[in-house]
Scaffold this motif. Sequence first.
Motif, PDB file in Angstrom:
ATOM      1  N   ILE A   1       0.836  -1.203   0.000  1.00  0.00           N
ATOM      2  CA  ILE A   1       0.000   0.000   0.000  1.00  0.00           C
ATOM      3  C   ILE A   1       0.872   1.254   0.000  1.00  0.00           C
ATOM      4  CG2 ILE A   1      -1.701   1.333   1.309  1.00  0.00           C
ATOM      5  CD1 ILE A   1      -2.739  -1.338   2.408  1.00  0.00           C
TER       6      ILE A   1
ATOM      7  N   ASP B   1      -8.325   5.557  -4.061  1.00  0.00           N
ATOM      8  CA  ASP B   1      -8.136   4.123  -3.824  1.00  0.00           C
ATOM      9  C   ASP B   1      -7.114   3.880  -2.717  1.00  0.00           C
ATOM     10  OD1 ASP B   1      -8.527   1.287  -4.487  1.00  0.00           O
ATOM     11  OD2 ASP B   1      -6.477   1.392  -5.246  1.00  0.00           O
ATOM     12  N   THR B   2      -6.006   4.622  -2.765  1.00  0.00           N
ATOM     13  CA  THR B   2      -4.982   4.473  -1.732  1.00  0.00           C
ATOM     14  C   THR B   2      -5.516   4.918  -0.373  1.00  0.00           C
ATOM     15  OG1 THR B   2      -3.201   4.823  -3.335  1.00  0.00           O
ATOM     16  CG2 THR B   2      -2.656   5.138  -1.014  1.00  0.00           C
TER      17      THR B   2
ATOM     18  N   LYS C   1      -7.635   2.194   1.036  1.00  0.00           N
ATOM     19  CA  LYS C   1      -6.808   1.081   1.535  1.00  0.00           C
ATOM     20  C   LYS C   1      -6.168   1.442   2.872  1.00  0.00           C
ATOM     21  CE  LYS C   1      -5.670  -0.811  -3.025  1.00  0.00           C
ATOM     22  NZ  LYS C   1      -4.596  -1.006  -4.041  1.00  0.00           N
TER      23      LYS C   1
ATOM     24  N   HIS D   1      -8.782   1.207   5.490  1.00  0.00           N
ATOM     25  CA  HIS D   1      -9.157  -0.182   5.743  1.00  0.00           C
ATOM     26  C   HIS D   1      -8.140  -0.872   6.658  1.00  0.00           C
ATOM     27  CE1 HIS D   1     -10.739  -4.205   5.082  1.00  0.00           C
ATOM     28  NE2 HIS D   1      -9.516  -4.604   4.759  1.00  0.00           N
TER      29      HIS D   1
END
Length: 202
Positions: free
Chosen positions: A9, A22-23, A26, A29
């Motif tokens: 990541i 998107d990063t 992540k 998450h």
Amino acid sequence: MNAAVVTAILDEIHPGHALTDDTLRKLHHVFRNVSGAALQLVDGRAVRRFTTSPAGRTCYAVDASSRGTAVYHCFGGYCSCPAFLYSVVQRRESPLCKHQLAAALAVRLGTVIDVEIADAEWAERVLDVRMNAFGRHHPDVGQTLHQMGKVSLELGHAEAARQHLDAALVVFRATKLIDEQTAQTAAQWTLAALARALYALD
């Protein structure tokens, strides 16, 4: 959490480029609320990278919050903040604390502030971290003091060497890391080494 996943990541992030949605997803998450707190530190330019001279060791000093009320040190997979021991080591709620994550993000985003310091200052910082983490009479503190004394001797700093080596002996005696006979022998070696250092300065 697998360390390879965390690295993957972080490796998506490139200097000079904004974090993609998107990063960010992540990061949230994997790190949950830690990611937001870390990004606040990065945005506040709260991460400094100390590189020692001449040895070239590296550690990070990260403000405790964006207000800069305190500073924690990160090096070798360790952070001196309380959350590291509680949330990362004991409860395993996150792979990194917010200071470790902030340091990693700042390096990849190119926002880290670089500072060069002498090896002696690095040693003092490590000693301070270990004393705060373990207390004054702990074997790791004694070993750090012993190494600082040896380096001071090599540099010809006799008084600093005496102080560090004497302090190391106090710790070694208190923790019974060495017996009294060994301690006395070490003290004699210290005096002899100091005498050589003083002679070299004449």
